[in-house]
Design a protein around this motif. Structure first.
Motif, PDB file in Angstrom:
ATOM      1  N   PHE A   5       0.953  -1.291  -0.247  1.00  0.00           N
ATOM      2  CA  PHE A   5       0.015   0.098   0.153  1.00  0.00           C
ATOM      3  C   PHE A   5       0.837   1.475   0.065  1.00  0.00           C
ATOM      4  O   PHE A   5       1.774   1.421   1.049  1.00  0.00           O
ATOM      5  N   ARG A   6       0.641   2.048  -0.914  1.00  0.00           N
ATOM      6  CA  ARG A   6       1.363   3.352  -1.074  1.00  0.00           C
ATOM      7  C   ARG A   6       0.469   4.462  -1.096  1.00  0.00           C
ATOM      8  O   ARG A   6      -0.602   4.398  -1.923  1.00  0.00           O
ATOM      9  N   ALA A   7       0.549   5.550  -0.708  1.00  0.00           N
ATOM     10  CA  ALA A   7      -0.168   6.990  -0.316  1.00  0.00           C
ATOM     11  C   ALA A   7       0.545   8.033  -0.531  1.00  0.00           C
ATOM     12  O   ALA A   7       1.691   8.125   0.073  1.00  0.00           O
ATOM     13  N   ARG A   8       0.262   8.839  -1.320  1.00  0.00           N
ATOM     14  CA  ARG A   8       1.136  10.196  -1.455  1.00  0.00           C
ATOM     15  C   ARG A   8       0.094  11.109  -0.682  1.00  0.00           C
ATOM     16  O   ARG A   8      -1.442  11.199  -1.048  1.00  0.00           O
ATOM     17  N   VAL A   9       0.631  11.821   0.232  1.00  0.00           N
ATOM     18  CA  VAL A   9       0.088  12.685   1.009  1.00  0.00           C
ATOM     19  C   VAL A   9       0.520  14.190   1.041  1.00  0.00           C
ATOM     20  O   VAL A   9       1.302  14.488   0.549  1.00  0.00           O
ATOM     21  N   ASP A  10      -0.365  14.982   1.493  1.00  0.00           N
ATOM     22  CA  ASP A  10      -0.075  16.430   1.518  1.00  0.00           C
ATOM     23  C   ASP A  10       0.993  16.721   2.358  1.00  0.00           C
ATOM     24  O   ASP A  10       1.986  17.605   1.850  1.00  0.00           O
ATOM     25  N   PHE A  11       1.028  16.484   3.671  1.00  0.00           N
ATOM     26  CA  PHE A  11       2.057  16.936   4.700  1.00  0.00           C
ATOM     27  C   PHE A  11       2.111  15.562   5.824  1.00  0.00           C
ATOM     28  O   PHE A  11       1.143  14.930   5.860  1.00  0.00           O
ATOM     29  N   ALA A  12       3.424  15.351   6.018  1.00  0.00           N
ATOM     30  CA  ALA A  12       3.496  14.218   7.180  1.00  0.00           C
ATOM     31  C   ALA A  12       4.827  14.498   7.944  1.00  0.00           C
ATOM     32  O   ALA A  12       5.804  15.296   7.649  1.00  0.00           O
ATOM     33  N   TRP A  13       4.284  14.136   8.995  1.00  0.00           N
ATOM     34  CA  TRP A  13       5.548  14.266  10.382  1.00  0.00           C
ATOM     35  C   TRP A  13       5.585  12.802  10.680  1.00  0.00           C
ATOM     36  O   TRP A  13       5.194  12.241  11.504  1.00  0.00           O
ATOM     37  N   PRO A  14       6.557  12.025   9.916  1.00  0.00           N
ATOM     38  CA  PRO A  14       7.063  10.621  10.185  1.00  0.00           C
ATOM     39  C   PRO A  14       7.200  10.211  11.718  1.00  0.00           C
ATOM     40  O   PRO A  14       6.850   9.220  11.954  1.00  0.00           O
ATOM     41  N   ASP A  15       7.804  11.151  12.470  1.00  0.00           N
ATOM     42  CA  ASP A  15       8.386  10.711  13.481  1.00  0.00           C
ATOM     43  C   ASP A  15       7.153  10.720  14.327  1.00  0.00           C
ATOM     44  O   ASP A  15       7.062   9.917  15.757  1.00  0.00           O
ATOM     45  N   TRP A  16       6.106  11.342  14.381  1.00  0.00           N
ATOM     46  CA  TRP A  16       4.856  11.407  15.009  1.00  0.00           C
ATOM     47  C   TRP A  16       3.615  10.688  14.666  1.00  0.00           C
ATOM     48  O   TRP A  16       2.792  10.386  14.859  1.00  0.00           O
ATOM     49  N   ARG A  17       4.134  10.049  13.243  1.00  0.00           N
ATOM     50  CA  ARG A  17       3.129   9.069  12.326  1.00  0.00           C
ATOM     51  C   ARG A  17       1.885  10.092  12.175  1.00  0.00           C
ATOM     52  O   ARG A  17       0.584   9.475  12.414  1.00  0.00           O
ATOM     53  N   VAL A  18       1.956  11.397  12.002  1.00  0.00           N
ATOM     54  CA  VAL A  18       0.645  12.299  11.703  1.00  0.00           C
ATOM     55  C   VAL A  18       0.849  12.624  10.205  1.00  0.00           C
ATOM     56  O   VAL A  18       1.747  13.064   9.908  1.00  0.00           O
TER      57      VAL A  18
END
Length: 86
Positions: A5-18
């Motif tokens: 599963f892959r998704a393109r998102v607008d904004f991501a904060w990976p360390d917070w998984r937000v």
């Protein structure tokens, strides 16, 4: 067989998984798109992401509420460890 599963998102904060998704009416209207958007969000949340959804209008005209939610989710000490890759 393993699916990816892959998704393109607008904004991501990976360390917070937000994630922050800024949705417009045009690209997200119609029954088929509504179904696809809900399915995608459920997949992201099942993978441990917290998805914040807003509109371009809210970001432009009244962004205080969006920023308040993001501040709560991105508070120091709330970072989540990344899930192990399978």
């Amino acid at each position: 067989r393993t699916s990816t599963f892959r998704a393109r998102v607008d904004f991501a904060w990976p360390d917070w998984r937000v994630l922050l998704e800024v949705d417009g009416f045009g690209p997200h209207s119609g029954a088929r798109r509504f179904y696809i958007d809900r399915h995608r969000r459920n997949q992201l949340e099942a993978l441990g992401w917290r998805v914040v959804t807003t509109t371009q209008r809210e970001v432009s005209d009244d962004n205080a509420a969006v920023f308040a939610v993001l501040r709560m989710l991105l508070a120091p000490g709330l970072a989540r460890p990344a899930l192990a890759q399978q």
